[in-house]
Design an enzyme around this catalytic site. Structure first.
Site, PDB file in Angstrom:
ATOM      1  N   SER A  46      29.873  58.233  86.877  1.00  0.00           N
ATOM      2  CA  SER A  46      29.892  59.429  86.657  1.00  0.00           C
ATOM      3  C   SER A  46      28.882  59.290  85.896  1.00  0.00           C
ATOM      4  O   SER A  46      29.266  59.347  84.827  1.00  0.00           O
ATOM      5  CB  SER A  46      31.113  59.771  86.903  1.00  0.00           C
ATOM      6  N   HIS A  71      27.362  60.266  90.952  1.00  0.00           N
ATOM      7  CA  HIS A  71      28.631  61.737  90.816  1.00  0.00           C
ATOM      8  C   HIS A  71      27.933  62.385  89.276  1.00  0.00           C
ATOM      9  O   HIS A  71      27.734  61.944  88.834  1.00  0.00           O
ATOM     10  CB  HIS A  71      30.149  60.878  90.254  1.00  0.00           C
ATOM     11  N   ASP A  73      28.540  65.723  87.258  1.00  0.00           N
ATOM     12  CA  ASP A  73      29.252  66.570  86.639  1.00  0.00           C
ATOM     13  C   ASP A  73      28.803  67.818  85.854  1.00  0.00           C
ATOM     14  O   ASP A  73      27.686  67.630  85.656  1.00  0.00           O
ATOM     15  CB  ASP A  73      30.542  65.994  85.667  1.00  0.00           C
ATOM     16  N   MET A  75      29.610  70.973  83.852  1.00  0.00           N
ATOM     17  CA  MET A  75      30.470  72.577  83.814  1.00  0.00           C
ATOM     18  C   MET A  75      29.973  73.505  82.666  1.00  0.00           C
ATOM     19  O   MET A  75      29.022  73.209  82.210  1.00  0.00           O
ATOM     20  CB  MET A  75      31.180  71.235  82.089  1.00  0.00           C
ATOM     21  N   HIS A 104      29.667  67.860  91.615  1.00  0.00           N
ATOM     22  CA  HIS A 104      31.195  68.344  90.978  1.00  0.00           C
ATOM     23  C   HIS A 104      30.651  69.621  90.109  1.00  0.00           C
ATOM     24  O   HIS A 104      30.415  69.760  88.565  1.00  0.00           O
ATOM     25  CB  HIS A 104      31.814  67.332  90.735  1.00  0.00           C
ATOM     26  N   MET A 106      31.992  72.625  88.580  1.00  0.00           N
ATOM     27  CA  MET A 106      33.406  72.526  86.936  1.00  0.00           C
ATOM     28  C   MET A 106      33.043  74.122  86.051  1.00  0.00           C
ATOM     29  O   MET A 106      32.835  73.859  85.133  1.00  0.00           O
ATOM     30  CB  MET A 106      34.077  71.792  86.228  1.00  0.00           C
ATOM     31  N   MET A 175      41.848  65.540  91.503  1.00  0.00           N
ATOM     32  CA  MET A 175      41.582  65.257  89.759  1.00  0.00           C
ATOM     33  C   MET A 175      42.274  64.490  89.737  1.00  0.00           C
ATOM     34  O   MET A 175      43.580  65.216  89.405  1.00  0.00           O
ATOM     35  CB  MET A 175      41.230  66.852  89.076  1.00  0.00           C
ATOM     36  N   GLY A 180      37.378  68.293  82.374  1.00  0.00           N
ATOM     37  CA  GLY A 180      36.372  68.493  80.948  1.00  0.00           C
ATOM     38  C   GLY A 180      35.939  67.701  80.370  1.00  0.00           C
ATOM     39  O   GLY A 180      35.025  68.307  79.805  1.00  0.00           O
ATOM     40  N   ASP A 213      39.215  61.754  90.997  1.00  0.00           N
ATOM     41  CA  ASP A 213      38.234  61.782  89.777  1.00  0.00           C
ATOM     42  C   ASP A 213      39.013  61.599  88.289  1.00  0.00           C
ATOM     43  O   ASP A 213      39.910  62.496  88.280  1.00  0.00           O
ATOM     44  CB  ASP A 213      37.043  62.844  90.206  1.00  0.00           C
ATOM     45  N   GLY A 215      40.260  59.272  84.866  1.00  0.00           N
ATOM     46  CA  GLY A 215      40.941  58.100  84.915  1.00  0.00           C
ATOM     47  C   GLY A 215      40.929  57.140  85.724  1.00  0.00           C
ATOM     48  O   GLY A 215      42.101  56.204  85.190  1.00  0.00           O
TER      49      GLY A 215
HETATM   50  C1  DX5 Z   1      35.912  64.726  84.393  1.00  0.00           C
HETATM   51  C2  DX5 Z   1      35.290  64.874  85.396  1.00  0.00           C
HETATM   52  C3  DX5 Z   1      34.789  63.321  85.593  1.00  0.00           C
HETATM   53  C4  DX5 Z   1      35.180  62.219  83.995  1.00  0.00           C
HETATM   54  C5  DX5 Z   1      35.718  60.955  84.679  1.00  0.00           C
HETATM   55  O1  DX5 Z   1      36.298  66.023  83.990  1.00  0.00           O
HETATM   56  O2  DX5 Z   1      35.049  65.945  86.612  1.00  0.00           O
HETATM   57  O3  DX5 Z   1      33.721  63.195  86.437  1.00  0.00           O
HETATM   58  O4  DX5 Z   1      33.199  62.451  84.858  1.00  0.00           O
HETATM   59  O5  DX5 Z   1      36.010  60.796  83.503  1.00  0.00           O
HETATM   60  P1  DX5 Z   1      35.787  58.940  83.234  1.00  0.00           P
HETATM   61  O6  DX5 Z   1      36.229  58.177  84.848  1.00  0.00           O
HETATM   62  O7  DX5 Z   1      35.874  59.057  82.783  1.00  0.00           O
HETATM   63  O8  DX5 Z   1      37.686  59.725  83.525  1.00  0.00           O
HETATM   64 ZN    ZN Z   2      34.056  64.717  88.220  1.00  0.00          ZN
END
Ligand code: DX5
Ligand code: ZN
Length: 260
Positions: A46, A71, A73, A75, A104, A106, A175, A180, A213, A215
């Site tokens: 990501s 990936h 993201d 937002m 992705h 969001m 998720m 976020g 996605d 952690g």
């Molecule tokens: C979080 C994103 C993830 C994020 C994951 O809302 O959708 O894609 O980048 O990041 P890590 O792998 O650091 O938890």
């Molecule tokens: Zn993501």
């Protein structure tokens, strides 16, 4: 950002050729944590945790390390508190990326922006169940544009939310943190949720891959892969590392340890 060309047709088949997609159900990880053939897990770094001033370098690094997709993201500061990137950034990255870019969303009203992200070169587009009123319509719209359509579930959203759409989606995104932010702690309950999603997909006759996605790192990957995850998104574990290329390889090895 620089002007850029569109993604190639090859880039647009990521999930179609994705881990387990289209494979017989017997070859896929079971909801009960059955064995998964080695080498089928896909790694999706990501960019959220990369240096935004050097995103092109981050993409090239991921390619060198053998990542399967990028990936991306998005937002909007409404659906989630954070604000990140939009179609112009994606368009520039498709010029330097040979990997498919997995978008992705969001954001609220994602249907309003799907076209722009596909035009900018997305290989797949994920919309959140929680952000859409007419989910079936949006999923069909994404697919009609020639890219893969995924539906994401927030941690508190029940698996049953997928029941009426499971047969239509190309993949499901579970998720494993609240969306976020990067660098959050994996929610352990996600393992049983992924098992339940796998069971639901099987009941619906779908071999759609499950993407996870949030952690994901070398400690959490084996368990979530054993539960049935096919595509591992990792931000902080990769780009927060002193050696991101090695981090990608380590993550793949950790995922493989779940299937050995
Ligand atoms: C979080 C994103 C993830 C994020 C994951 O809302 O959708 O894609 O980048 O990041 P890590 O792998 O650091 O938890
Ligand atoms: Zn993501």
């Amino acid at each position: 950002m620089r002007p850029a060309g569109r993604a190639s047709a090859r880039q647009r088949v990521s999930h179609a050729n994705g881990a387990g997609h289209g494979a017989p159900a017997s070859e896929r990880a079971g909801g009960s944590g059955g064995a998964k053939p080695p080498g089928r897990i896909k790694i999706a770094p990501s960019l959220l945790s990369a240096d935004f001033a050097r995103l092109g370098d981050a993409v090239r690094l991921a390619e060198r390390a053998g990542a399967d997709m990028i990936h991306f993201d998005v937002m909007d500061g409404h659906f989630v508190p954070n604000i990140t990137m939009g179609p112009p950034v994606l368009k520039s990255l498709t010029r330097v990326s040979r990997l498919p870019i997995d978008v992705h969303l969001m954001i609220e009203s994602p249907d309003r922006y799907v076209g722009a992200f596909v035009e900018a070169g997305a290989a797949s587009v994920t919309v959140h169940f929680e952000a859409v009123v007419h989910l079936h319509r949006v999923v069909q719209f994404v697919k009609s544009l020639g890219v893969k359509a995924g539906v994401a579930l927030n941690p508190a959203t029940p698996v049953a939310a997928l029941e009426q759409i499971a047969g239509d989606v190309d993949y499901v995104l579970v998720m494993t943190v609240n969306p976020g932010f990067g660098g959050q702690t994996f929610i352990p309950r996600s393992e049983s949720k992924v098992r339940a999603v796998r069971d639901l997909l099987r009941r619906e006759g779908s071999a759609a891959p499950i993407e996870v996605d949030g952690g994901i790192d070398v400690r959490t990957a084996p368990g979530i892969v054993a539960a049935g995850a096919d595509i591992l998104v990792a931000g902080h574990a990769v780009f927060g590392s002193a050696d991101p290329e090695r981090a990608i390889r380590d993550l793949r090895a950790a995922a493989g340890s779940a299937v050995a």
